[in-house]
Design a protein around this motif. Sequence first.
Motif, PDB file in Angstrom:
ATOM      1  N   LEU A  47      -5.978  -7.414 -33.667  1.00 45.15           N
ATOM      2  CA  LEU A  47      -6.638  -6.196 -34.129  1.00 45.15           C
ATOM      3  C   LEU A  47      -8.148  -6.278 -33.923  1.00 45.15           C
ATOM      4  CD1 LEU A  47      -6.302  -3.454 -35.479  1.00 45.15           C
ATOM      5  CD2 LEU A  47      -6.486  -4.593 -37.704  1.00 45.15           C
ATOM      6  N   ILE A  48      -8.715  -7.441 -34.138  1.00 44.87           N
ATOM      7  CA  ILE A  48     -10.147  -7.629 -33.897  1.00 44.87           C
ATOM      8  C   ILE A  48     -10.467  -7.397 -32.428  1.00 44.87           C
ATOM      9  CG2 ILE A  48     -11.989  -9.364 -33.820  1.00 44.87           C
ATOM     10  CD1 ILE A  48     -10.814 -10.550 -36.390  1.00 44.87           C
ATOM     11  N   VAL A  49      -9.631  -7.935 -31.537  1.00 45.51           N
ATOM     12  CA  VAL A  49      -9.839  -7.711 -30.097  1.00 45.51           C
ATOM     13  C   VAL A  49      -9.736  -6.227 -29.765  1.00 45.51           C
ATOM     14  CG1 VAL A  49      -8.937  -8.184 -27.787  1.00 45.51           C
ATOM     15  CG2 VAL A  49      -9.057 -10.019 -29.467  1.00 45.51           C
ATOM     16  N   ALA A  50      -8.802  -5.528 -30.409  1.00 44.88           N
ATOM     17  CA  ALA A  50      -8.658  -4.089 -30.172  1.00 44.88           C
ATOM     18  C   ALA A  50      -9.928  -3.340 -30.565  1.00 44.88           C
ATOM     19  CB  ALA A  50      -7.464  -3.552 -30.955  1.00 44.88           C
ATOM     20  N   VAL A  51     -10.533  -3.716 -31.698  1.00 44.78           N
ATOM     21  CA  VAL A  51     -11.777  -3.072 -32.126  1.00 44.78           C
ATOM     22  C   VAL A  51     -12.897  -3.355 -31.129  1.00 44.78           C
ATOM     23  CG1 VAL A  51     -13.564  -3.056 -33.907  1.00 44.78           C
ATOM     24  CG2 VAL A  51     -11.156  -3.079 -34.568  1.00 44.78           C
ATOM     25  N   LEU A  52     -12.983  -4.598 -30.684  1.00 43.36           N
ATOM     26  CA  LEU A  52     -14.020  -4.952 -29.708  1.00 43.36           C
ATOM     27  C   LEU A  52     -13.813  -4.211 -28.393  1.00 43.36           C
ATOM     28  CD1 LEU A  52     -14.272  -8.822 -30.317  1.00 43.36           C
ATOM     29  CD2 LEU A  52     -15.735  -7.019 -31.240  1.00 43.36           C
ATOM     30  N   CYS A  53     -12.558  -4.038 -27.983  1.00 40.34           N
ATOM     31  CA  CYS A  53     -12.278  -3.276 -26.761  1.00 40.34           C
ATOM     32  C   CYS A  53     -12.694  -1.813 -26.912  1.00 40.34           C
ATOM     33  CB  CYS A  53     -10.788  -3.353 -26.424  1.00 40.34           C
ATOM     34  SG  CYS A  53     -10.245  -4.947 -25.820  1.00 40.34           S
ATOM     35  N   TYR A  54     -12.443  -1.250 -28.071  1.00 40.01           N
ATOM     36  CA  TYR A  54     -12.845   0.135 -28.331  1.00 40.01           C
ATOM     37  C   TYR A  54     -14.359   0.293 -28.201  1.00 40.01           C
ATOM     38  CZ  TYR A  54     -14.236   4.131 -31.177  1.00 40.01           C
ATOM     39  OH  TYR A  54     -14.837   5.275 -31.632  1.00 40.01           O
ATOM     40  N   ILE A  55     -15.099  -0.632 -28.768  1.00 41.24           N
ATOM     41  CA  ILE A  55     -16.557  -0.533 -28.704  1.00 41.24           C
ATOM     42  C   ILE A  55     -17.048  -0.756 -27.282  1.00 41.24           C
ATOM     43  CG2 ILE A  55     -18.714  -1.450 -29.612  1.00 41.24           C
ATOM     44  CD1 ILE A  55     -17.167  -2.302 -32.107  1.00 41.24           C
ATOM     45  N   ASN A  56     -16.413  -1.680 -26.544  1.00 37.62           N
ATOM     46  CA  ASN A  56     -16.795  -1.892 -25.156  1.00 37.62           C
ATOM     47  C   ASN A  56     -16.526  -0.640 -24.321  1.00 37.62           C
ATOM     48  OD1 ASN A  56     -17.946  -3.688 -23.298  1.00 37.62           O
ATOM     49  ND2 ASN A  56     -15.955  -4.309 -22.519  1.00 37.62           N
ATOM     50  N   LEU A  57     -15.392  -0.008 -24.583  1.00 34.52           N
ATOM     51  CA  LEU A  57     -15.070   1.252 -23.916  1.00 34.52           C
ATOM     52  C   LEU A  57     -16.138   2.302 -24.211  1.00 34.52           C
ATOM     53  CD1 LEU A  57     -12.581   2.785 -22.421  1.00 34.52           C
ATOM     54  CD2 LEU A  57     -12.127   3.667 -24.704  1.00 34.52           C
ATOM     55  N   LEU A  58     -16.560   2.375 -25.475  1.00 34.12           N
ATOM     56  CA  LEU A  58     -17.559   3.347 -25.888  1.00 34.12           C
ATOM     57  C   LEU A  58     -18.912   3.075 -25.234  1.00 34.12           C
ATOM     58  CD1 LEU A  58     -17.999   5.756 -27.777  1.00 34.12           C
ATOM     59  CD2 LEU A  58     -18.577   4.137 -29.593  1.00 34.12           C
ATOM     60  N   ASN A  59     -19.273   1.808 -25.126  1.00 32.04           N
ATOM     61  CA  ASN A  59     -20.532   1.456 -24.467  1.00 32.04           C
ATOM     62  C   ASN A  59     -20.590   1.988 -23.049  1.00 32.04           C
ATOM     63  OD1 ASN A  59     -21.835   0.138 -26.545  1.00 32.04           O
ATOM     64  ND2 ASN A  59     -21.103  -1.883 -25.978  1.00 32.04           N
ATOM     65  N   TYR A  60     -19.516   1.757 -22.296  1.00 29.33           N
ATOM     66  CA  TYR A  60     -19.522   2.184 -20.896  1.00 29.33           C
ATOM     67  C   TYR A  60     -19.309   3.684 -20.750  1.00 29.33           C
ATOM     68  CZ  TYR A  60     -20.136  -2.475 -19.145  1.00 29.33           C
ATOM     69  OH  TYR A  60     -20.691  -3.694 -18.837  1.00 29.33           O
ATOM     70  N   MET A  61     -18.632   4.302 -21.692  1.00 32.31           N
ATOM     71  CA  MET A  61     -18.560   5.767 -21.691  1.00 32.31           C
ATOM     72  C   MET A  61     -19.960   6.361 -21.818  1.00 32.31           C
ATOM     73  SD  MET A  61     -15.263   7.057 -23.898  1.00 32.31           S
ATOM     74  CE  MET A  61     -15.858   8.749 -23.758  1.00 32.31           C
ATOM     75  N   ASP A  62     -20.750   5.819 -22.749  1.00 31.55           N
ATOM     76  CA  ASP A  62     -22.103   6.331 -22.950  1.00 31.55           C
ATOM     77  C   ASP A  62     -22.963   6.110 -21.719  1.00 31.55           C
ATOM     78  OD1 ASP A  62     -25.092   5.277 -24.020  1.00 31.55           O
ATOM     79  OD2 ASP A  62     -24.420   7.200 -24.817  1.00 31.55           O
ATOM     80  N   ARG A  63     -22.812   4.930 -21.100  1.00 37.43           N
ATOM     81  CA  ARG A  63     -23.634   4.621 -19.934  1.00 37.43           C
ATOM     82  C   ARG A  63     -23.374   5.586 -18.781  1.00 37.43           C
ATOM     83  NH1 ARG A  63     -23.880  -1.469 -17.581  1.00 37.43           N
ATOM     84  NH2 ARG A  63     -24.174  -1.853 -19.817  1.00 37.43           N
ATOM     85  N   PHE A  64     -22.091   5.964 -18.584  1.00 35.60           N
ATOM     86  CA  PHE A  64     -21.753   6.810 -17.449  1.00 35.60           C
ATOM     87  C   PHE A  64     -21.641   8.284 -17.798  1.00 35.60           C
ATOM     88  CE2 PHE A  64     -21.137   4.089 -13.820  1.00 35.60           C
ATOM     89  CZ  PHE A  64     -21.129   2.823 -14.395  1.00 35.60           C
ATOM     90  N   THR A  65     -21.801   8.623 -19.081  1.00 35.96           N
ATOM     91  CA  THR A  65     -21.898  10.039 -19.433  1.00 35.96           C
ATOM     92  C   THR A  65     -23.113  10.667 -18.770  1.00 35.96           C
ATOM     93  OG1 THR A  65     -20.751   9.752 -21.538  1.00 35.96           O
ATOM     94  CG2 THR A  65     -22.195  11.653 -21.342  1.00 35.96           C
TER      95      THR A  65
END
Length: 476
Positions: free
Chosen positions: A60-78
């Motif tokens: 579950l911790i890895v899932a949370v970290l993956c979500y935040i990593n996904l969000l980081n790159y979403m923001d970068r390429f928005t």
Amino acid sequence: MSGSDTAPFLSQADDTDDGPAPGTPGLPGSLGNSKSEDPEVPDREGLQRITGLSPGRSALIVAVLCYINLLNYMDRFTVAGVLPDIEQFFSIGDSSSGLIQTVFISSYMVLAPVFGYLGDRYNRKYLMCGGIAFWSLVTLGSSFIPRERFWLLLLTRGLVGVGEASYSTIAPTLIADLFVADQRSRMLSVFYFAIPVGSGLGYIAGSKVKDVAGDWHWALRVTPGLGVVAVLLLFLVVREPPRGAVERHSDSPPLNPTSWWADLRALARNLIFGLITCLTGVLGVGLGVETSRRLRRSNPRADPLVCAAGLLGSAPFLFLSLACARGSIVATYIFIFIGETLLSMNWAIVADILLYVVIPTRRSTAEAFQIVLSHLLGDAGSPYLIGLISDRLRRSWPPSFLSEFRALQFSLMLCAFVGALGGAAFLGTAIFIEGDRRRAQLHVQGLLRETGPTDDRIVVPQRGRSTRVPVSSVLI
């Protein structure tokens, strides 16, 4: 073993916990684990005893970290998804729009060592919470900048680097302290799936939100709201494991499935590049990890060799995708698909290499300097450089749509040649990888002592017995 979250803010509570004594089942050196094929790898029960976290909680911790990593790159390429609108709103050219990414990457690059230092010494969970909260606030503020204040947009994009530096240098080290060996490689591959997927979703989401709202500013107001959720998940779900103990022997709010699937089906007709990035990223990361895992059985240098093959193989396809862009859009997409798949093969493997050649107490710092060097030699200056080359070429040609197209086409071809150089660098890495990994393993196990210049000694016979003397004295 209690979690370190009860410790004061920015404290390193896990340093005082030495973990279970040798001989505990599931740990290296255990007399009761004779059935294990590899005594250096703790079993599931051993991992839970060491970290104090159940396998489900760790996942579950890895899932949370993956979500935040996904969000980081979403923001970068928005920003990339609405870049033409930004250029029109602020009345800027290619070089100035390229400077937006350059300022962000430069800030990210400079701040990464700071957070690497802090991440190796203080509570990583609270560092990430503070950084992501600040990043969300700054990103939201950047959506309210008036058209005559382009410099303020550059400033806010630079400040966004604070949040990304606080996360990117630290999150992989948490995964490293939860899992070992193949489990770690598997979890890192899942974690780094977020890079291509987040990049593609950011490009698509930015364009779609702009279309729906009729204003590109709203594209920058999506990820800050998701950033608040990320901070809450970090605070409530993530617990910091003890550093290096495993080697001493998320449910994120889902997007509306119906509307999102409808969006993807609609966008597939005119935003194919974003979809290709998502698919090739998932395929490439998985292909790279699986290929490396299979080759490790027969070749200990498999990791850098797979990375080299991916980069060297991607270069000609990326070059051909640009060369065919005007003549055949179908051929362009085919070459992009193959090139990006090969290019994505190294992402999870590179992170794994860095983690197993560096001792646990220095991994955040190592992540930081890896970020500095990779961005310094890559995307810190490349958007501005490519935009600058494009502007220079356009000045030497008669103004037309074709000249604008050719200018960007020729300037982007530089990326394919740089990718080939990266492949050659990985071939060089393969020469040294075995020795570096072995030294890190011996150091963690306490079998190798660091020596400084003044401790550089060798054993020589002296007066009938062996004596350690400085190398310099023997040479003299």
